[in-house]
Design an enzyme around this catalytic site. Structure first.
Site, PDB file in Angstrom:
ATOM      1  N   PRO A 103       0.827  -1.208   0.000  1.00 24.48           N
ATOM      2  CG  PRO A 103      -0.165  -1.168   2.109  1.00 24.48           C
ATOM      3  CD  PRO A 103       0.690  -2.009   1.225  1.00 24.48           C
ATOM      4  N   GLY A 105       2.092   5.205   0.646  1.00 23.51           N
ATOM      5  CA  GLY A 105       2.030   6.185   1.728  1.00 23.51           C
ATOM      6  C   GLY A 105       2.001   5.575   3.114  1.00 23.51           C
ATOM      7  N   GLY A 107       4.968   4.034   4.450  1.00 23.12           N
ATOM      8  CA  GLY A 107       6.346   3.808   4.908  1.00 23.12           C
ATOM      9  C   GLY A 107       6.921   2.475   4.470  1.00 23.12           C
ATOM     10  N   GLY A 109       7.908   1.781   1.321  1.00 25.04           N
ATOM     11  CA  GLY A 109       8.798   1.924   0.160  1.00 25.04           C
ATOM     12  C   GLY A 109       8.098   1.879  -1.183  1.00 25.04           C
ATOM     13  CB  ALA A 113       8.846  -0.486  -4.854  1.00 25.59           C
ATOM     14  CG  ASP A 154      12.548   4.922   1.650  1.00 21.65           C
ATOM     15  OD1 ASP A 154      13.108   4.653   2.728  1.00 21.65           O
ATOM     16  OD2 ASP A 154      11.394   5.384   1.575  1.00 21.65           O
TER      17      ASP A 154
HETATM   18  O1  PMV Z   1       9.337   7.313   3.069  1.00 26.15           O
HETATM   19  P1  PMV Z   1       9.285   6.568   4.369  1.00 26.15           P
HETATM   20  O2  PMV Z   1       8.024   6.764   5.123  1.00 26.15           O
HETATM   21  O3  PMV Z   1       9.663   5.129   4.216  1.00 26.15           O
HETATM   22  O4  PMV Z   1      10.432   7.211   5.334  1.00 26.15           O
HETATM   23  C1  PMV Z   1      11.784   7.152   4.978  1.00 26.15           C
HETATM   24  C2  PMV Z   1      12.668   7.301   6.169  1.00 26.15           C
HETATM   25  C3  PMV Z   1      12.916   8.705   6.704  1.00 26.15           C
HETATM   26  O5  PMV Z   1      14.093   8.569   7.502  1.00 26.15           O
HETATM   27  C4  PMV Z   1      11.769   9.171   7.594  1.00 26.15           C
HETATM   28  C5  PMV Z   1      13.146   9.747   5.599  1.00 26.15           C
HETATM   29  C6  PMV Z   1      14.449   9.592   4.854  1.00 26.15           C
HETATM   30  O6  PMV Z   1      14.612  10.303   3.843  1.00 26.15           O
HETATM   31  O7  PMV Z   1      15.314   8.804   5.263  1.00 26.15           O
END
Ligand code: PMV
Length: 322
Positions: A103, A105, A107, A109, A113, A154
């Protein structure tokens, strides 16, 4: 008609999100769900300027067409335009169809991806080789559209695969971690987070009000990341779980946790999970719960409490390739 297929996995962050933005190390792992892409020649050559992107499961439905008069979410139109700048005008002749099992938004990835899978798919379609360096460079450019100034963790873990320790730098440090045993997680999904960019910006405002206090929190997170790396190498899952719980405490102190995320952590720990924490930017999104063996009971408990949930098992990339 020429058709190409590509895939890139989603990811979870085991420890160190947010601190990684400030140059501290973090540990992340690709998961066994991701984004599949089909690339083919545009079918509506007389329509608006391409490329087009049709997606399911990414939190939006319909067709994205870039350009000022294009359709679909702005950020996706901008990402497609950036892809054209990176790989050339020929990309305008392509239709991308994406199917996501992660899903958006939350966290997990999804944007990284999608970025990596589109780059892989386009290069595959053109029959051109794609080095890891080139893939990471292009993916970072797309991630900047989605997240502003991301740490790069990410797209790096999504592109590399497996379990890595990542540290932001001019030349980022990427250390693959060889786990002695696979890791099993239950993942519980809360509502969407408000966007990584917003969460990172809001945290930087809070941190600037109390620089010393936040510095100590980030250093505390960095220390536990170091300990977790050793525990992962040695297969000490109980220690990894405990460190996840400690990391969640720090994330709460950073004000990126929510009542729902704390609730999911509590449910998982109550069902015997070794540790649980939010993953990614927070403010919504997902909780990952590490379990000794079968994640089913934690997944069921998440679902009973009204949350979407699934399980995932991950191994070091080096193990997968052996
Ligand atoms: O995009 P997300 O929700 O997987 O967050 C990535 C991790 C953070 O440390 C919050 C942001 C980053 O750029 O590293």
């Amino acid at each position: 008609m020429r058709i190409a297929f590509s895939y890139a996995p989603g990811k979870i962050i085991l420890a160190g999100e947010h601190a990684v933005v400030y140059g501290h190390p973090a540990i992340s792992l690709s998961i066994d769900r991701g984004v599949r892409i089909k690339v083919q020649e545009r079918t509506h050559l007389s329509g608006p300027i391409g490329p087009t992107l049709k997606a399911t499961g990414l939190g939006f439905v319909g067709c994205v067409i870039p350009g000022v008069d294009g359709e679909g979410p702005l950020v996706l139109r901008q990402a497609l335009e950036r892809l054209v700048e990176l790989l050339g005008e020929r990309v305008r002749d392509l239709d991308f169809t994406a199917e996501s099992a992660i899903p958006g938004g939350r966290g997990l990835g999804s944007s990284a991806a999608l970025s990596v899978a589109m780059i892989r798919g386009a290069k595959q379609y053109f029959g051109e080789p794609l080095s890891k360096d080139e893939e990471a460079r292009h993916a970072l450019e797309l991630e900047k559209i989605f997240h502003g100034s991301p740490s790069g963790i990410d797209h790096t873990v999504v592109s590399h695969g497996g379990l890595i320790c990542y540290q932001r730098a001019q030349e980022p440090k990427i250390e693959p971690i060889l786990m002695s045993r696979p890791l099993s997680f239950a993942i519980g999904i809360a509502g969407p987070h408000g966007g990584t960019l917003k969460a990172v910006e809001a945290l930087s405002v809070r941190a600037s009000r109390h620089p010393e206090r936040f510095k100590h929190i980030f250093e505390g997170i960095a220390n536990l990341v170091g300990e977790m790396k050793e525990s992962l190498k040695n297969g000490q899952l109980a220690a990894v779980g405990e460190l996840m719980n400690v990391n969640q405490g720090y994330l709460n102190a950073l004000s990126v946790s929510t009542v729902e995320l704390e609730n999911l952590c509590g449910i998982a720990r109550g069902c015997g999970a070794l540790g649980a924490k939010l993953t990614g930017a927070g403010g919504g999104g997902a909780v990952i719960a590490l379990v000794e063996e079968d994640p089913a009971s934690v997944v069921t408990a998440f679902e009973k409490a009204g949350f979407l949930a699934f399980s995932t098992t991950c191994e070091s990339k080096e193990k997968l390739e052996a």
